[in-house]
Design a protein around this motif. Structure first.
Motif, PDB file in Angstrom:
ATOM      1  N   PRO A  56      10.626  -9.099   0.487  1.00 13.78           N
ATOM      2  CA  PRO A  56      10.250  -7.976   1.452  1.00 13.78           C
ATOM      3  C   PRO A  56      11.042  -7.140   2.063  1.00 13.78           C
ATOM      4  O   PRO A  56      10.668  -6.393   3.100  1.00 13.78           O
ATOM      5  CB  PRO A  56       9.626  -9.164   2.716  1.00 13.78           C
ATOM      6  CG  PRO A  56      10.891 -10.254   2.960  1.00 13.78           C
ATOM      7  CD  PRO A  56      11.062 -10.394   1.314  1.00 13.78           C
ATOM      8  N   SER A  57      12.369  -7.042   1.593  1.00 12.20           N
ATOM      9  CA  SER A  57      13.336  -6.163   2.387  1.00 12.20           C
ATOM     10  C   SER A  57      13.129  -4.521   2.046  1.00 12.20           C
ATOM     11  O   SER A  57      13.423  -3.731   2.499  1.00 12.20           O
ATOM     12  CB  SER A  57      14.655  -6.268   1.806  1.00 12.20           C
ATOM     13  OG  SER A  57      14.799  -6.156   0.565  1.00 12.20           O
ATOM     14  N   VAL A  67       0.902  -1.118  -0.042  1.00 15.06           N
ATOM     15  CA  VAL A  67       0.008  -0.142  -0.028  1.00 15.06           C
ATOM     16  C   VAL A  67       0.744   1.339   0.031  1.00 15.06           C
ATOM     17  O   VAL A  67       1.642   1.307   0.753  1.00 15.06           O
ATOM     18  CB  VAL A  67      -1.044   0.011   1.120  1.00 15.06           C
ATOM     19  CG1 VAL A  67      -1.887   1.211   0.954  1.00 15.06           C
ATOM     20  CG2 VAL A  67      -1.546  -1.327   1.303  1.00 15.06           C
ATOM     21  N   SER A  68       0.539   2.284  -0.660  1.00 13.01           N
ATOM     22  CA  SER A  68       1.290   3.651  -0.898  1.00 13.01           C
ATOM     23  C   SER A  68       0.519   4.431  -0.456  1.00 13.01           C
ATOM     24  O   SER A  68      -0.733   4.806  -0.804  1.00 13.01           O
ATOM     25  CB  SER A  68       1.579   3.634  -2.396  1.00 13.01           C
ATOM     26  OG  SER A  68       2.443   2.685  -2.934  1.00 13.01           O
ATOM     27  N   TYR A  69       1.002   5.375   0.499  1.00 11.26           N
ATOM     28  CA  TYR A  69       0.388   6.522   0.911  1.00 11.26           C
ATOM     29  C   TYR A  69       1.102   7.695   0.637  1.00 11.26           C
ATOM     30  O   TYR A  69       2.378   7.794   0.497  1.00 11.26           O
ATOM     31  CB  TYR A  69       0.315   6.332   2.416  1.00 11.26           C
ATOM     32  CG  TYR A  69      -0.531   5.189   3.036  1.00 11.26           C
ATOM     33  CD1 TYR A  69      -1.828   5.419   3.348  1.00 11.26           C
ATOM     34  CD2 TYR A  69      -0.073   3.913   3.244  1.00 11.26           C
ATOM     35  CE1 TYR A  69      -2.425   4.573   3.546  1.00 11.26           C
ATOM     36  CE2 TYR A  69      -0.750   2.808   3.813  1.00 11.26           C
ATOM     37  CZ  TYR A  69      -2.229   2.999   4.032  1.00 11.26           C
ATOM     38  OH  TYR A  69      -2.987   2.152   4.417  1.00 11.26           O
ATOM     39  N   ARG A  70       0.223   9.008   0.721  1.00 11.31           N
ATOM     40  CA  ARG A  70       1.002  10.228   0.742  1.00 11.31           C
ATOM     41  C   ARG A  70       0.345  11.171   1.734  1.00 11.31           C
ATOM     42  O   ARG A  70      -0.733  10.707   2.303  1.00 11.31           O
ATOM     43  CB  ARG A  70       0.840  10.850  -0.714  1.00 11.31           C
ATOM     44  CG  ARG A  70      -0.638  11.015  -0.992  1.00 11.31           C
ATOM     45  CD  ARG A  70      -1.301  11.479  -2.353  1.00 11.31           C
ATOM     46  NE  ARG A  70      -0.422  12.865  -2.727  1.00 11.31           N
ATOM     47  CZ  ARG A  70      -0.568  13.418  -3.834  1.00 11.31           C
ATOM     48  NH1 ARG A  70      -1.283  12.703  -4.974  1.00 11.31           N
ATOM     49  NH2 ARG A  70      -0.048  14.612  -4.103  1.00 11.31           N
ATOM     50  N   GLN A 109       5.516   3.419   1.735  1.00 15.10           N
ATOM     51  CA  GLN A 109       5.025   2.423   1.166  1.00 15.10           C
ATOM     52  C   GLN A 109       4.994   1.166   2.446  1.00 15.10           C
ATOM     53  O   GLN A 109       6.109   1.118   3.064  1.00 15.10           O
ATOM     54  CB  GLN A 109       6.068   1.946   0.067  1.00 15.10           C
ATOM     55  CG  GLN A 109       5.828   2.696  -0.909  1.00 15.10           C
ATOM     56  CD  GLN A 109       6.901   2.496  -2.277  1.00 15.10           C
ATOM     57  OE1 GLN A 109       7.720   1.826  -1.828  1.00 15.10           O
ATOM     58  NE2 GLN A 109       6.162   2.662  -3.498  1.00 15.10           N
ATOM     59  N   VAL A 110       3.885   0.499   2.387  1.00 17.91           N
ATOM     60  CA  VAL A 110       3.846  -0.275   3.586  1.00 17.91           C
ATOM     61  C   VAL A 110       3.467  -1.673   3.003  1.00 17.91           C
ATOM     62  O   VAL A 110       2.723  -1.784   2.220  1.00 17.91           O
ATOM     63  CB  VAL A 110       2.692  -0.151   4.696  1.00 17.91           C
ATOM     64  CG1 VAL A 110       2.536  -1.037   5.842  1.00 17.91           C
ATOM     65  CG2 VAL A 110       2.849   1.223   5.083  1.00 17.91           C
ATOM     66  N   GLY A 153       6.660  -4.605   6.987  1.00 19.60           N
ATOM     67  CA  GLY A 153       7.712  -3.798   6.919  1.00 19.60           C
ATOM     68  C   GLY A 153       7.322  -2.488   6.142  1.00 19.60           C
ATOM     69  O   GLY A 153       6.198  -2.491   5.610  1.00 19.60           O
ATOM     70  N   SER A 154       7.864  -1.282   6.253  1.00 16.66           N
ATOM     71  CA  SER A 154       7.398  -0.036   5.543  1.00 16.66           C
ATOM     72  C   SER A 154       8.758   0.669   5.151  1.00 16.66           C
ATOM     73  O   SER A 154       9.768   0.628   5.677  1.00 16.66           O
ATOM     74  CB  SER A 154       6.590   0.781   6.302  1.00 16.66           C
ATOM     75  OG  SER A 154       7.309   1.289   7.691  1.00 16.66           O
ATOM     76  N   THR A 155       8.701   1.651   4.485  1.00 18.80           N
ATOM     77  CA  THR A 155       9.602   2.736   3.649  1.00 18.80           C
ATOM     78  C   THR A 155       9.189   3.967   3.198  1.00 18.80           C
ATOM     79  O   THR A 155       8.015   3.856   3.075  1.00 18.80           O
ATOM     80  CB  THR A 155      10.512   1.881   2.908  1.00 18.80           C
ATOM     81  OG1 THR A 155      11.748   2.657   2.339  1.00 18.80           O
ATOM     82  CG2 THR A 155       9.726   1.625   1.565  1.00 18.80           C
TER      83      THR A 155
END
Length: 620
Positions: free
Chosen positions: A575-576, A482-485, A518-519, A533-535
């Protein structure tokens, strides 16, 4: 008759007039099968000028072979006239006799030597010999000049010389045959009638051909609908990932390989640009690897903006077909090719959910909606189920076999537009067998149950992340990205003099993007989801941009998304979530990202307003 230039006149003797009239009016009484005949001569003719009939078939004297050639020519040219005339008359004896008379009278208009009409003056002026037979002047002159030993009349063999040829100055003789005139008029009227009937029949034939073409088109449409409404096998060999039977089997195989993959090192996958196509007004697209083509939604500038589709051959990209959308369709917000590759599902702002046949390029089914559609999806488990995400946050469930009205309308948690829908694959190991959907609005992803009456619920652990701009799903690994702004994005940076001068050569400059997040979430069982994870990531300035999860055998899964800084695709390993590769940037922001695979062959694509890129995988 002392000179060759002697001419007949009104003061000549009655005998010569009788000879001329006999040659013009009584030759019709001759028999058709005797080419050499003569009229009775006047009393002034010598006894040597008596009539000597000559036969054509094997009874010709040796000294008269040239005479036979002329006679044979005359016979050959008369026979077709006789046969064609016989076809046009009745079978009675009186009619036959009239035909012979008509033919004989017509013969009086032609030179017996060349069978061409004679003339009243000139080289082929009508002329006669002392025996009374009439010829064209040039023909009889050549005849007599070529016979050096003895000169004879071609018809009666009467001896004569070139000096004996006499020109005739007579008015044209017209035979007033009332029966013949009536017959000709009748035949002319019949010809006109036949031409009219033929024209009418040709018009009828054209109409029947048009009707036949329309019926064939309707039959093709009916066959397409029957194929779609009947025993559709959307999950067939054409959509088999890695050569297995269906998506369920592919997922089972993936799980069975999990232990082996954990014991061995996974391979890294990179992508190479295979083709770059210039397009105008591209918005969305989808790839059909089974049939080696893709479908592209476009908006052509001018005339208020025309929305249309374009089908492109991936083997030969120059072979493309424009597909006009039905009136009132408006902008296409989402399109998905069916797993079998034979149909495309279209969701549009014109309140329509349409099914396009990839074979005939025609709309085979249309569902009228109450509000605009923003997204759509095929069910990966039940071939005849399709879904539409609406602008008011509702999802409609359709069964293509039964009705044009939705089977179910499922209300969402909010009234925000459903911008993405994914059909979750049934997996017995996860402890459920209901029809599950993964859909996203601006508030985030939710899980929906079709047919069970359960309310949708939000994927746990994703609260207060911001505005959800894209949702990617991997059916083989059950990975969800999932992408968030951020809810309140900072304004774009003000261009300085240095920055503007350094970019004068381009009409569009890659932007700074929007720093979002991004999660990665994994579906582990039933309604249980685990956050892996998320980044942070620079997302595109475009409000809603698709992303895709790439799954290949014995390789790390990848996430493909549009980078807001370079306007190019960026790949992250899962998943990294580490950056794996940056692909060639675009001039304008990327609007859509798609990945498709079949039989171990994967194609990654992305589209901007003026460019479409296709990449192939390379394992290292």
């Amino acid at each position: 008759m002392a000179t060759a230039n002697f001419h007949f006149s009104a003061s000549q003797s009655q005998d010569h007039n009788s000879t001329i009239l006999a040659s013009l009016f009584h030759q019709s009484q001759q028999h058709q099968d005797q080419p050499f005949v003569s009229l009775p001569q006047s009393s002034s003719s010598s006894s040597d000028d008596s009539v000597t009939p000559m036969m054509v078939d094997n009874e010709v004297e040796e000294g008269d072979q040239e005479s036979d050639i002329w006679a044979g020519r005359r016979t050959e040219q008369r026979e077709p006239c006789s046969s064609s005339q016989g076809k046009k008359v009745d079978s009675s004896d009186d009619t036959k006799s009239k035909s012979v008379s008509i033919e004989s009278n017509l013969d009086r208009l032609f030179c017996p030597i060349c069978m061409e009409p004679w003339e009243s003056q000139g080289d082929h002026q009508v002329s006669c010999l002392p025996c009374g037979h009439v010829y064209g002047l040039s023909c009889i002159s050549r005849w007599l000049q070529h016979r050096f030993t003895s000169t004879k009349c071609p018809q009666c063999n009467a001896y004569c010389t070139l000096k004996d040829v006499r020109k005739l100055y007579a008015s044209p003789v017209v035979i007033n045959d009332k029966d013949l005139r009536e017959k000709v008029q009748s035949l002319e009227a019949e010809i006109v009638c036949l031409k009219t009937e033929r024209a009418d029949l040709l018009d009828v034939q054209d109409s029947l051909l048009k009707i036949q073409d329309n019926l064939l088109k309707e039959l093709d449409k009916i066959k397409e609908k029957q194929t779609f409404m009947g025993n559709m096998s959307f999950v067939d060999t054409g959509s088999k990932p890695f050569g297995v039977t269906n998506v369920k089997e592919a997922q089972s195989v993936q799980f069975e390989r999990g232990s082996n993959l954990s014991r061995q090192q996974l391979l890294h996958c990179t992508f190479v640009l295979e083709n770059e196509l210039a397009v105008e007004g591209a918005r969305l697209f989808d790839v059909n690897v089974s049939y080696q083509n893709l479908i592209l939604a476009r908006r052509i500038s001018g005339m208020g903006g025309i929305h249309m589709l374009n089908k492109i051959n991936m083997i030969n990209p120059h072979e493309n077909e424009d597909i006009q959308l039905p009136p009132g369709t408006k902008a296409v917000k989402d399109l998905k090719i069916s797993p079998c590759g034979r149909f495309t599902l279209l969701a549009s702002l014109g309140r329509k959910l349409s099914i396009l046949s990839m074979g005939s390029n025609e709309i085979v089914a249309t569902y009228e909606l109450r509000v605009p559609a923003w997204s759509c999806a095929w069910d990966l488990n039940v071939p005849h189920y399709i879904y539409a995400g609406l602008q008011n946050g509702t999802i409609l469930v359709f069964d293509t076999r039964l009705t044009r009205h939705p089977l179910q309308s499922i209300g969402g948690l909010t009234v925000q537009s459903i911008h993405t829908i994914h059909s979750l694959v049934h997996n017995p190991t996860l402890g459920h067998d209901a029809q599950k959907l993964l859909a996203a609005s601006s508030l985030g992803p939710c899980v929906w149950s079709a047919g069970s009456g359960e309310r949708p619920f939000a994927v746990p652990g994703l609260d207060n992340q911001g505005f959800c701009t894209s949702l990617a799903y991997g059916p083989l690994s059950n990975n969800i990205l999932v992408s968030y702004r951020p809810k309140f994005s900072p304004p774009p940076p003000i261009a300085t003099a240095n920055s503007s001068s350094s970019n004068q050569g381009s009409s569009s400059v890659p932007g700074q993007g929007i720093l979002g997040s991004q999660v990665l979430v994994k579906r582990v069982a039933g309604s249980f989801y685990s956050k892996l994870g998320s980044t942070s990531a620079h997302l595109s300035d475009v409000q809603m941009v698709k992303s895709a999860i790439i799954e290949m055998e014995n390789c790390y899964p990848l996430l493909a998304y549009a980078d807001g800084v370079t306007n190019g695709l960026r790949l992250r390993e899962l998943p990294s979530l580490t950056v794996n590769q940056n692909l060639k940037p675009h001039h304008y922001p990327i609007l859509d990202v798609k990945y498709a695979h079949n039989q171990g062959i994967g194609v990654l694509g992305c589209a901007s307003e003026d460019k479409l890129q296709l990449f192939s995988a390379k394992i290292s």
